[in-house]
Design a protein around this motif. Structure first.
Motif, PDB file in Angstrom:
ATOM      1  N   THR A   1      -6.567   2.373   4.561  1.00  0.00           N
ATOM      2  CA  THR A   1      -6.472   0.942   4.825  1.00  0.00           C
ATOM      3  C   THR A   1      -6.195   0.704   6.309  1.00  0.00           C
TER       4      THR A   1
ATOM      5  N   ASN B   1      -9.343  -0.124  -0.195  1.00  0.00           N
ATOM      6  CA  ASN B   1      -8.914  -0.048   1.213  1.00  0.00           C
ATOM      7  C   ASN B   1      -9.575  -1.091   2.092  1.00  0.00           C
TER       8      ASN B   1
ATOM      9  N   SER C   1      -7.913   2.211  -8.222  1.00  0.00           N
ATOM     10  CA  SER C   1      -8.510   1.369  -7.188  1.00  0.00           C
ATOM     11  C   SER C   1      -8.998   2.209  -6.019  1.00  0.00           C
TER      12      SER C   1
ATOM     13  N   THR D   1       0.852  -1.188   0.000  1.00  0.00           N
ATOM     14  CA  THR D   1       0.000   0.000   0.000  1.00  0.00           C
ATOM     15  C   THR D   1       0.893   1.245   0.000  1.00  0.00           C
TER      16      THR D   1
ATOM     17  N   ASN E   1     -15.275  -2.586  -4.689  1.00  0.00           N
ATOM     18  CA  ASN E   1     -15.194  -1.614  -3.601  1.00  0.00           C
ATOM     19  C   ASN E   1     -16.585  -1.192  -3.117  1.00  0.00           C
TER      20      ASN E   1
ATOM     21  N   THR F   1      -3.078  -1.773  -3.013  1.00  0.00           N
ATOM     22  CA  THR F   1      -4.176  -0.793  -3.081  1.00  0.00           C
ATOM     23  C   THR F   1      -3.922   0.183  -4.211  1.00  0.00           C
TER      24      THR F   1
ATOM     25  N   ALA G   1      -8.144  -4.395   1.491  1.00  0.00           N
ATOM     26  CA  ALA G   1      -6.750  -4.375   1.960  1.00  0.00           C
ATOM     27  C   ALA G   1      -6.696  -4.405   3.493  1.00  0.00           C
TER      28      ALA G   1
ATOM     29  N   CYS H   1      -3.665   5.410  -0.363  1.00  0.00           N
ATOM     30  CA  CYS H   1      -4.653   4.464   0.176  1.00  0.00           C
ATOM     31  C   CYS H   1      -4.221   3.817   1.490  1.00  0.00           C
TER      32      CYS H   1
END
Ligand code: SF4
Lengths: 432, 178
Positions: free
Chosen positions: A42, A146, B78, A34, B106, A127, A149, A38
């Motif tokens: 996360t 996130n 993302s 990551t 997501n 991420t 993750a 992000c």
């Protein structure tokens, strides 16, 4: 019926014999990456769900690579790096490439390769949508959000849907003046910007085998630009050599079976691939560079995880040697290692850095994502008006490099450098 | 939530995550409550000026509860900031011909918005400002302004995760985390 490399790696990590496309399986994750954009979110999810005092699943399998917003005055960006720093300390995270120290590296996907975090046969999640880059090493890699993750951070597991695989064969080597970027832009042009949605993209053939690891990364990097879940390639001697030079960790190789079932197959002759661009505002907007000589440019940009590796600058320098740029030309090495190689790599006795300077490029920027994704107002190379840019990056969405009114043409480092000389989109083959 | 109703905002194909939430707002962290709200105030700030503004200046809730789009909605990055910005702005559902994989995932993982697919090109038959009602259980959406009903596709395997209330609850029920 055999299995594809993607199915085999996923099955192996789920502890099952066979993974069938469409099936949802829990897989063990080898590396979770990551970054500063992000990472804080996360960590927020991880602490909310598992508790403030919870421990991460494995402090050697989480890799933190701040790279997006490093050289900015923006306070919140600094706060986000502080969040990562505090978390790395508290959790004793082994791999934290910290800005402002000599452990800082730069762009995450190039860092993963260069620091030995890419290993064949593994499952790597990150991420960041371009996490698919790592597939060049014969591993499964994909971008996640996130929340997913945060879950991986606590459990080391992810729920993944097994993707069907599309097979792309590059038959024969690509020609002089043509690069991996032209291969992937051509493929995206053929199947469309959403042509691989929910699917794996497997790249094979003698045209792929002939490419360097860096060039292979460029192709897998842009699998997401066709909507792909992952891009993947076979392991060969080049892969092994690259990986062994960077890590002692043992790895396992997987290979698609000859009778594996594919969703589709597309064969392109290497010799048919030409220097090309993706016109605004979609990476699928393919056109041969030679057809775009009426596009007047304001700016050229060589950088990012796609086009900021050392091989990209060698290509750019080959074209710019003994030439002058006629438009603002930005040089952004992806990582500190690449930045150093700009000095040590030479063409006809001249360092790449010197070649760029003599050609009249802007002073070389410190390594980071920089204007690849616009970002804070003071980001190096960010667009602010109606600039028309030719760039080695991977996205040309409206506003991607900053201003909604600017236009971005995606191209290879050769094409970008040749266009920087002439000021219009230019087929680079007469320069190499 | 099995019924979602409200005004719709209509978008065309390939709405990417940079248009949903431009990169200069990615310094905001979605899990910090004030920054979550602020993300909402910038929802769809990256749309080209050919679209009418999605948010009224100075507000952090939109007047639209439903987005209707064409193909490949949410393509690109993302960044979870994207479904979060929409959810924070008060959007409950996005109906599109197709979604980019990570964005769809997501939506499901965060529970911020329902991502619903349709076979029909609804972005050509709905207009921004129409009133609509979605019935999640019956897989339908009604355009209250024209009084026409359309089918949405079942959520499929993702429904189990949505019904459980997100990936964490789903995993807890399966005994995979505590
Ligand atoms: S260089 Fe660009 S595409 Fe690559 S990780 Fe950074 S922002 Fe993303």
């Amino acid at each position: 019926m055999g299995q594809t490399i993607t199915e085999k790696i996923l099955a192996n990590h789920a502890g099952i014999d066979k993974a069938t496309p469409g099936e949802n399986i829990w897989v063990d994750v080898d590396v979770l990456m990551t970054h500063d954009v992000c990472g804080p979110g996360t960590i927020g999810i991880f602490e909310r769900e598992f508790g403030k005092d919870a421990k991460v699943f494995d402090n050697e399998k989480i890799v933190l690579v701040p790279d997006h917003y490093i050289f900015t005055k923006d306070e919140l960006c600094h706060r986000n790096i502080d969040t990562l720093r505090a978390f790395a300390k508290k959790q004793n995270i082994k791999y934290f490439y910290e800005p402002g120290t000599d452990t800082y590296t730069g762009v995450c996907h190039v860092t993963l390769a260069q620091e030995g975090h890419n290993r064949p046969g593994e499952v790597l999640l990150g991420t960041d949508s371009h996490t698919c880059t790592s597939g060049a090493f014969g591993e499964f890699s994909s971008g996640i959000g996130n929340t997913d993750a945060g879950f991986v951070m606590g459990t080391g597991k992810a729920l993944l849907k097994v993707p069907p695989t599309m097979r792309f064969v590059i038959d024969g080597e690509i020609g002089e003046g043509v690069m991996a970027k032209d291969v992937i832009l051509r493929i995206i042009g053929e199947i469309g910007f959403d042509g691989a949605t929910y699917r794996a993209m497997e790249f094979v053939g003698s045209g792929i085998d002939a490419l360097s690891m860096e060039e292979r990364m460029t192709i897998c990097n842009m699998a997401i630009e066709a909507g792909g879940k992952n891009g993947i390639m076979n392991v060969d001697e080049k892969t092994r050599e690259y990986v062994r030079a960077r890590t002692d960790k043992p790895f396992q190789e997987f290979q698609s079976d000859a009778d594996a079932e594919y969703y589709s197959e597309l064969v392109i002759k290497g010799s048919d691939i030409v220097p090309c661009v993706a016109k605004p505002h979609s990476p699928g907007n393919y056109a041969p560079a030679a057809d775009c000589s009426d596009v007047k440019l304001d700016r050229a940009y060589i950088g990012s995880c796609t086009g900021g590796k050392i091989t990209d600058f060698i290509a750019g320098a080959k074209v710019l040697e003994n030439n002058k740029v006629s438009i603002d030309t930005f040089i952004v090495p992806a990582t500190v290692e690449v930045e150093q190689q700009l000095v040590t790599e030479k063409i006809n006795g001249k360092s790449l850095r010197q070649i760029f300077e003599d050609a009249g490029c802007q002073p070389i920027a410190p390594p980071s994502c920089a204007a690849c994704l616009g970002g804070p107002i003071d980001t190096f190379g960010r667009t602010h008006g109606e600039e028309v840019v030719v760039s080695t990056t991977n996205r040309n969405f409206v506003g991607r490099m900053g201003s909604k009114d600017s236009q971005v043409y995606l191209a290879s480092p050769y094409t970008t450098a040749a266009s920087a000389i002439t000021g219009v989109i230019t087929d680079p083959r007469k320069y190499v | 939530m099995s019924i979602i109703k409200g005004k719709v905002y209509v978008l065309k194909d390939d709405i990417d995550t940079d248009q949903i939430i431009p990169a200069n707002f990615l310094n905001l962290v979605p899990t910090i409550p004030e920054e979550y709200d602020e993300l909402g105030s910038h929802a769809l700030a990256g749309l080209p000026d050919s679209y009418q503004p999605f948010m009224k200046p100075g507000e952090n809730k939109a007047e639209y509860a439903i987005l209707i789009a064409g193909r490949n909605f949410g393509c690109g990055s993302s960044r979870e900031h994207a479904p979060v910005a929409l959810g924070a702005a008060g959007v409950d559902a996005v109906i599109a011909e197709s979604f980019a994989r990570i964005f769809f995932r997501n939506c499901v993982a965060t529970g911020e918005v329902y991502p619903l697919e349709v076979r029909d090109r609804l972005c050509d038959v709905f207009s921004t400002g129409d009133e609509a009602e979605i019935n999640i259980e019956e897989n339908t959406v009604v355009n209250k302004t024209t009084n026409k009903t359309y089918k949405t596709l079942p959520l499929g395997a993702a429904k189990d995760v949505v019904d459980a209330g997100g990936i964490f609850e789903y995993a807890r029920r399966a005994g995979l985390c505590s």
